[in-house]
Scaffold this motif. Structure first.
Motif, PDB file in Angstrom:
ATOM      1  N   GLU A 195       0.862  -1.194   0.000  1.00 51.30           N
ATOM      2  CA  GLU A 195       0.000   0.000   0.000  1.00 51.30           C
ATOM      3  C   GLU A 195       0.896   1.241   0.000  1.00 51.30           C
ATOM      4  O   GLU A 195       2.116   1.123   0.006  1.00 51.30           O
ATOM      5  N   ASP A 238       0.621  -5.652   1.763  1.00 49.74           N
ATOM      6  CA  ASP A 238      -0.751  -5.785   2.305  1.00 49.74           C
ATOM      7  C   ASP A 238      -1.385  -7.061   1.776  1.00 49.74           C
ATOM      8  O   ASP A 238      -0.829  -7.747   0.907  1.00 49.74           O
ATOM      9  N   GLY A 239      -2.545  -7.378   2.314  1.00 48.92           N
ATOM     10  CA  GLY A 239      -3.278  -8.540   1.823  1.00 48.92           C
ATOM     11  C   GLY A 239      -2.645  -9.861   2.226  1.00 48.92           C
ATOM     12  O   GLY A 239      -2.812 -10.870   1.553  1.00 48.92           O
ATOM     13  N   ILE A 240      -1.914  -9.869   3.339  1.00 48.68           N
ATOM     14  CA  ILE A 240      -1.255 -11.114   3.758  1.00 48.68           C
ATOM     15  C   ILE A 240      -2.208 -11.966   4.584  1.00 48.68           C
ATOM     16  O   ILE A 240      -2.375 -13.157   4.334  1.00 48.68           O
ATOM     17  N   SER A 241      -2.825 -11.338   5.577  1.00 46.46           N
ATOM     18  CA  SER A 241      -3.617 -12.121   6.536  1.00 46.46           C
ATOM     19  C   SER A 241      -5.103 -12.089   6.166  1.00 46.46           C
ATOM     20  O   SER A 241      -5.761 -11.068   6.309  1.00 46.46           O
ATOM     21  N   GLN A 299      -4.469   8.690   1.956  1.00 45.54           N
ATOM     22  CA  GLN A 299      -3.312   8.522   2.833  1.00 45.54           C
ATOM     23  C   GLN A 299      -2.337   9.675   2.636  1.00 45.54           C
ATOM     24  O   GLN A 299      -1.992  10.011   1.498  1.00 45.54           O
ATOM     25  N   ARG A 328       3.784  -4.959  11.238  1.00 46.32           N
ATOM     26  CA  ARG A 328       4.622  -5.681  10.268  1.00 46.32           C
ATOM     27  C   ARG A 328       5.655  -4.720   9.699  1.00 46.32           C
ATOM     28  O   ARG A 328       5.389  -3.518   9.580  1.00 46.32           O
ATOM     29  N   HIS A 331      -1.470  -1.678  14.182  1.00 50.52           N
ATOM     30  CA  HIS A 331      -2.673  -1.842  13.358  1.00 50.52           C
ATOM     31  C   HIS A 331      -3.113  -3.309  13.241  1.00 50.52           C
ATOM     32  O   HIS A 331      -4.303  -3.615  13.372  1.00 50.52           O
ATOM     33  N   THR A 344      -6.686  -4.826  14.850  1.00 49.58           N
ATOM     34  CA  THR A 344      -7.747  -5.260  13.941  1.00 49.58           C
ATOM     35  C   THR A 344      -7.925  -6.780  13.912  1.00 49.58           C
ATOM     36  O   THR A 344      -8.913  -7.267  13.377  1.00 49.58           O
ATOM     37  N   ASN A 345      -6.947  -7.503  14.460  1.00 49.63           N
ATOM     38  CA  ASN A 345      -7.080  -8.953  14.623  1.00 49.63           C
ATOM     39  C   ASN A 345      -6.210  -9.365  15.803  1.00 49.63           C
ATOM     40  O   ASN A 345      -5.076  -9.795  15.630  1.00 49.63           O
ATOM     41  N   ARG A 353      -5.965 -11.734  17.747  1.00 50.50           N
ATOM     42  CA  ARG A 353      -5.537 -13.128  17.911  1.00 50.50           C
ATOM     43  C   ARG A 353      -5.628 -13.556  19.382  1.00 50.50           C
ATOM     44  O   ARG A 353      -6.662 -13.436  19.991  1.00 50.50           O
ATOM     45  N   ARG A 413     -10.289  -8.968   3.084  1.00 47.63           N
ATOM     46  CA  ARG A 413      -9.969  -7.651   2.522  1.00 47.63           C
ATOM     47  C   ARG A 413      -9.574  -7.773   1.061  1.00 47.63           C
ATOM     48  O   ARG A 413      -8.705  -8.555   0.703  1.00 47.63           O
ATOM     49  N   PHE A 459     -10.610   0.743   0.253  1.00 46.33           N
ATOM     50  CA  PHE A 459     -10.690  -0.379   1.193  1.00 46.33           C
ATOM     51  C   PHE A 459     -11.990  -1.125   0.946  1.00 46.33           C
ATOM     52  O   PHE A 459     -13.060  -0.511   0.860  1.00 46.33           O
ATOM     53  N   ILE A 494      -5.411   3.553  11.488  1.00 49.49           N
ATOM     54  CA  ILE A 494      -6.798   3.857  11.103  1.00 49.49           C
ATOM     55  C   ILE A 494      -7.666   4.392  12.239  1.00 49.49           C
ATOM     56  O   ILE A 494      -8.826   4.713  12.010  1.00 49.49           O
TER      57      ILE A 494
END
Ligand code: N7H
Length: 480
Positions: free
Chosen positions: A190, A196-199, A257, A288, A335, A339-340, A342, A359, A386, A424
């Motif tokens: 991004e 991005d878009g890993i998890s 952004q 990350r 972030h 947002t997760n 775990r 996502r 998004f 965010i």
């Protein structure tokens, strides 16, 4: 059992894209004509099975090119999906209640709750600082993806031609937002520079080979009407009309952004003489490194090989012995942790399953210009379109933004309050400028220190909540 041919292709697999247009539209007054034209669009809609085929073609094409030592051929593949807002359902005369209060309200009315900046109008209704196009009632969105601008523009023209044959207009474009994947080595990253878009959650009995650390969720977490389509934290199923089966809600946000401003903040707040570099600070704000390597596993230095390795880049739970109650490896407000979270929640007995989203989405806007780098100021709009698919907006997207990212006390109050999600989190307090934000744990050498976050580097400028119906629903309920 689930038939992937019934599900629109962006949801479970993702339309392949270098370029992606989001055509936000209003349905014209001749609704019957619109519904007949929609029938003609259905053969153009890319299903999950077709996306899988297209992806196989892309892989084979790349392999062939590598064997021949040439650049891959342009395949001219494109994908089309469609989704409707509550305003769109109303216009179509579809009266069934989909059972999601956020969807029914619409995103503009929800924007204050999401923390967007804005101000009350003369009637005391909150108006967010969005661009005007998104203040219209948007009835739906057509998502058009492809391997280059020409392919996508041509496909968009074909879509519009169906709805507006001759002079008979059945659909009006409100705005087309054009996304483009970043060039060269930044592909998949991004605009702040992070991969991005890993998890993503794996969907039960569909994604049958999850990567290490990738959690499998019930189908109902993403698809309405499937097992696990329940109010989070309960076993109470949502009440949905029968035609909602295998559809998914889509939360779309047009997020700008402020990249040079973000970069300068990182530089100004770092302390490299003590090993606290701006790269480390950035990694701790996101959770990350730019390569994608998680700080929970690689707390001190980036590991680019691990960052791109699906066997390593998602294999963490924030449960290293020293990370439970401290922010040694990853700040609570990082972030990805916000947002997760775990194991932060699971260790307390709370499941995060129904909070998960898939996502998609894409970057928009140009690369930084030299002037922007030297002045430290954004001159050209750029950011992220998004897009999150989920079985329930109230369970997941809305909850993540409102109750996690914007909630200073989340996830754990020890040793100090975590503060806002640095990327965010939003603190809606005023008309033009949002209220102050801060977080703790940014500096690994001084975890209880508070870092003030002087501005919001992610600025929402529009969006809407949509429902992406199954192919049978498009055929039997939406079209004529
Ligand atoms: Fe985020 N970023 O660059 O900092 N996000 N995000 N996001 N995000 C993630 O793990 C980013 C936004 C989630 O499972 C990564 O795939 C930016 C919103 C979730 O560990 C990066 C914007 C919401 C995850 C970014 C933005 C979320 C996630 C790491 C806005 C929901 C997965 C890559 C411009 C309300 C967490 C990865 C997990 C990951 C960034 C928006 C949610 C780099 C720049 C609005 C659930």
């Amino acid at each position: 059992p689930l038939n992937p041919a019934n599900v629109q292709g962006d949801i479970l697999v993702g339309l392949p894209k270098k370029v992606q247009h989001y055509l936000f539209f209003q349905i014209d007054d001749d609704v019957t004509a619109f519904r007949k034209r929609l029938r003609l669009l259905i053969p153009l809609i890319t299903t999950t099975v077709q996306v899988q085929d297209d992806r196989a073609k892309i892989v084979a094409n790349k392999k062939k090119a590598a064997e021949l030592g040439k650049a891959p051929e342009l395949l001219r593949l494109s994908g089309v999906n469609i989704a409707f807002s509550q305003f769109g359902l109303n216009k179509l005369g579809i009266k069934d209640n989909l059972g999601d209060t956020a969807f029914a309200t619409g995103q503009q009315k929800d924007s204050q709750g999401l923390g967007d900046a804005g101000a009350p109008d003369a009637n005391n209704n909150f108006v967010p600082n969005w661009i005007n196009a998104f203040k219209n009632q948007i009835h739906g969105v057509v998502i058009i993806s492809g391997d280059c601008d020409l392919t996508v523009t041509a496909t968009q023209a074909a879509v519009l031609a169906i709805f507006n044959i001759g002079a008979h207009i059945t659909l009006h474009e409100v705005i087309t937002v054009k996304g483009v994947v970043r060039p060269g080595a930044e592909k998949g990253h991004e605009h702040f520079g992070f991969l991005d878009g890993i998890s993503q959650p794996a969907v039960k009995d569909f994604d049958t080979k999850p990567n290490p650390g990738q959690e499998t969720v019930s189908q109902g977490v993403i698809l309405c009407g499937r097992e696990g389509d329940v109010v989070a934290g309960t076993t109470t199923p949502f009440t949905r009309p029968a035609w909602a089966l295998d559809g998914s809600f889509l939360a779309l946000r047009y997020l700008f952004q402020l990249v040079p401003e973000f970069d300068n903040f990182l530089k100004a707040s770092a302390d490299p003489t003590k090993g606290f570099t701006s790269d480390l600070l950035g990694a701790r704000l996101v959770g990350r490194w730019k390569s994608g390597a998680p700080v929970d596993v690689f707390p001190l230095a980036d590991n680019p090989a691990a960052g791109k390795d699906p066997l390593q880049n998602n294999n963490f739970r924030y449960d290293f012995p020293n990370d439970f109650d401290t922010q040694d490896r990853c700040p609570f407000a990082g972030h990805t942790r916000k947002t997760n979270p775990r194991n932060d929640l699971e260790q307390l007995g709370f499941s995060t399953e129904n909070r998960r989203i898939i996502r998609r989405g894409v970057q928009f806007g140009p690369e930084l210009t030299p002037e922007e780098v030297s002045s430290g100021k954004t001159h050209h709009g750029r950011g992220l379109i998004f897009a999150a698919y989920c079985g329930s907006i109230t369970n997941s997207f809305q909850f993540i933004q409102q109750s996690w990212a914007n909630n200073q006390g989340f996830p754990i109050q020890k040793p100090v309050s975590p503060g806002f999600d640095a990327i965010i989190g939003q603190n809606n307090q005023g008309p033009d400028d949002n209220g102050p934000r801060s977080m703790s744990g940014a500096n690994p050498n001084n975890q209880t220190a508070t870092l003030s976050l002087p501005i919001e580097w992610v600025v929402p400028k529009g969006g809407e909540y949509f429902f992406s119906p199954s192919i049978p629903a498009l055929r039997d309920t939406f079209s004529l």
